[in-house]
Design a protein around this motif. Structure first.
Motif, mmCIF file in Angstrom:
data_model
loop_
_atom_site.group_PDB
_atom_site.id
_atom_site.type_symbol
_atom_site.label_atom_id
_atom_site.label_comp_id
_atom_site.label_asym_id
_atom_site.label_seq_id
_atom_site.Cartn_x
_atom_site.Cartn_y
_atom_site.Cartn_z
ATOM 1 N N LYS A 117 -8.203 -30.912 -3.119
ATOM 2 C CA LYS A 117 -8.083 -29.473 -2.893
ATOM 3 C C LYS A 117 -6.611 -29.079 -2.848
ATOM 4 N N TYR A 118 -5.788 -29.912 -2.244
ATOM 5 C CA TYR A 118 -4.351 -29.648 -2.178
ATOM 6 C C TYR A 118 -3.749 -29.523 -3.578
ATOM 7 N N ARG A 120 -5.359 -28.918 -6.373
ATOM 8 C CA ARG A 120 -5.929 -27.760 -7.061
ATOM 9 C C ARG A 120 -5.263 -26.461 -6.588
ATOM 10 N N PHE A 121 -4.917 -26.388 -5.296
ATOM 11 C CA PHE A 121 -4.249 -25.201 -4.771
ATOM 12 C C PHE A 121 -2.841 -25.070 -5.345
ATOM 13 N N GLU A 124 -3.320 -23.801 -8.743
ATOM 14 C CA GLU A 124 -3.729 -22.399 -8.700
ATOM 15 C C GLU A 124 -2.538 -21.485 -8.407
ATOM 16 N N MET A 125 -1.650 -21.925 -7.551
ATOM 17 C CA MET A 125 -0.432 -21.165 -7.252
ATOM 18 C C MET A 125 0.366 -20.895 -8.535
ATOM 19 N N HIS A 222 1.852 -16.524 -3.628
ATOM 20 C CA HIS A 222 0.526 -17.103 -3.886
ATOM 21 C C HIS A 222 0.259 -18.308 -2.984
ATOM 22 N N PHE A 223 1.295 -19.079 -2.691
ATOM 23 C CA PHE A 223 1.134 -20.204 -1.770
ATOM 24 C C PHE A 223 0.667 -19.705 -0.402
ATOM 25 N N LEU A 226 -3.073 -18.733 -0.588
ATOM 26 C CA LEU A 226 -3.968 -19.871 -0.784
ATOM 27 C C LEU A 226 -4.049 -20.756 0.454
ATOM 28 N N PHE A 227 -2.907 -21.011 1.068
ATOM 29 C CA PHE A 227 -2.857 -21.921 2.213
ATOM 30 C C PHE A 227 -2.968 -21.196 3.551
ATOM 31 N N GLU A 228 -3.093 -19.871 3.496
ATOM 32 C CA GLU A 228 -3.135 -19.046 4.711
ATOM 33 C C GLU A 228 -1.949 -19.401 5.608
#
Length: 238
Positions: A117-118, A120-121, A124-125, A222-223, A226-228
């Motif tokens: 997931k990390y 992929r995030f 995605e960023m 975006h980071f 995505l990571f809140e």
């Protein structure tokens, strides 16, 4: 869980010097986690995000094949480039001027405990950032990083990724080609993947140069979503 991320922009910095700094921050976070476990404490672990631009350098991941570097030491010297075998995943990668390199040194237990997931995030960023420049970037099945025109004869990579993790603490990260001299990629087989091209943002946009700071701001925004997470700036220590 600590969602604050300490942001540092090191500017142009030697690869080995930056690697050593990463290792220092990485180990400091590991030490806190080990102490928490041994002493049954709940000390907060920090998160870091480093931006840097390296002079010409090739790095080979622990699972990589040195044969993917297509030049010898003499040719590297002639090009003003260095070469290091390092402790991240992945194969060979190039870093150089005009490329945005990001090193998140995160305790994933502050966010989620899933390495896939990390990655992929992080992808995605980059995908969301490139979309702001009207580029349709994608993932390529079985190939970490961010690509354009996946599944066509014109597939080309614009962002490479490789990470290391221990006890859910990450280091290394991503390299996004923005104003890169793509000629340096001819000296290697990028990420060990043959017959696929490499590109950069300025080439795709038909521009002489793209504003690096503008790209960085988009990546960070975006980071955070995505990571809140939320960034706090810290003065450079090295």
């Amino acid at each position: 869980m600590n969602k604050e991320v300490i942001l540092q922009d090191l500017g142009v910095k030697d690869y080995k010097e930056t690697w050593d700094y990463q290792e220092l921050l990485f180990q400091q976070t590991l030490d806190i986690k080990i102490r928490n476990r041994r002493e049954e404490r709940t000390l907060e672990t920090p998160n870091h995000f480093i931006f840097v631009e390296h002079p010409h350098v090739y790095t080979l991941g622990k699972s990589g094949d040195v044969q993917n570097l297509l030049v010898d030491e003499k040719e590297l010297d002639a090009k003003g480039a260095k070469f290091y075998k390092i402790n991240r995943g992945g194969d060979i990668t190039y870093h150089g001027p005009g490329q945005i390199v990001g090193y998140p040194i995160l305790d994933l237990e502050n966010f989620f405990t899933d390495i896939h997931k990390y990655l992929r995030f992080l992808e995605e960023m980059v995908i969301l950032t490139l979309a702001e420049y009207d580029l349709k970037a994608e993932r390529s099945k079985g190939e970490t990083g961010v690509w354009l025109d996946v599944g066509t004869p014109f597939a080309r990579k614009i962002c490479a990724m490789g990470v290391r993790a221990s006890r859910w603490v990450t280091m290394h990260g991503f390299a996004l080609n923005v104003n890169s001299d793509l000629g340096y990629f001819d000296m290697m087989i990028p990420c060990g993947i043959k017959d696929k091209a490499v590109t950069s943002l300025n080439v795709e946009l038909g521009k002489r140069e793209v504003d690096l700071e503008d790209v960085k701001r988009k990546l960070l925004r975006h980071f955070e979503v995505l990571f809140e997470a939320n960034f706090i700036k810290e003065k450079t220590k090295i």
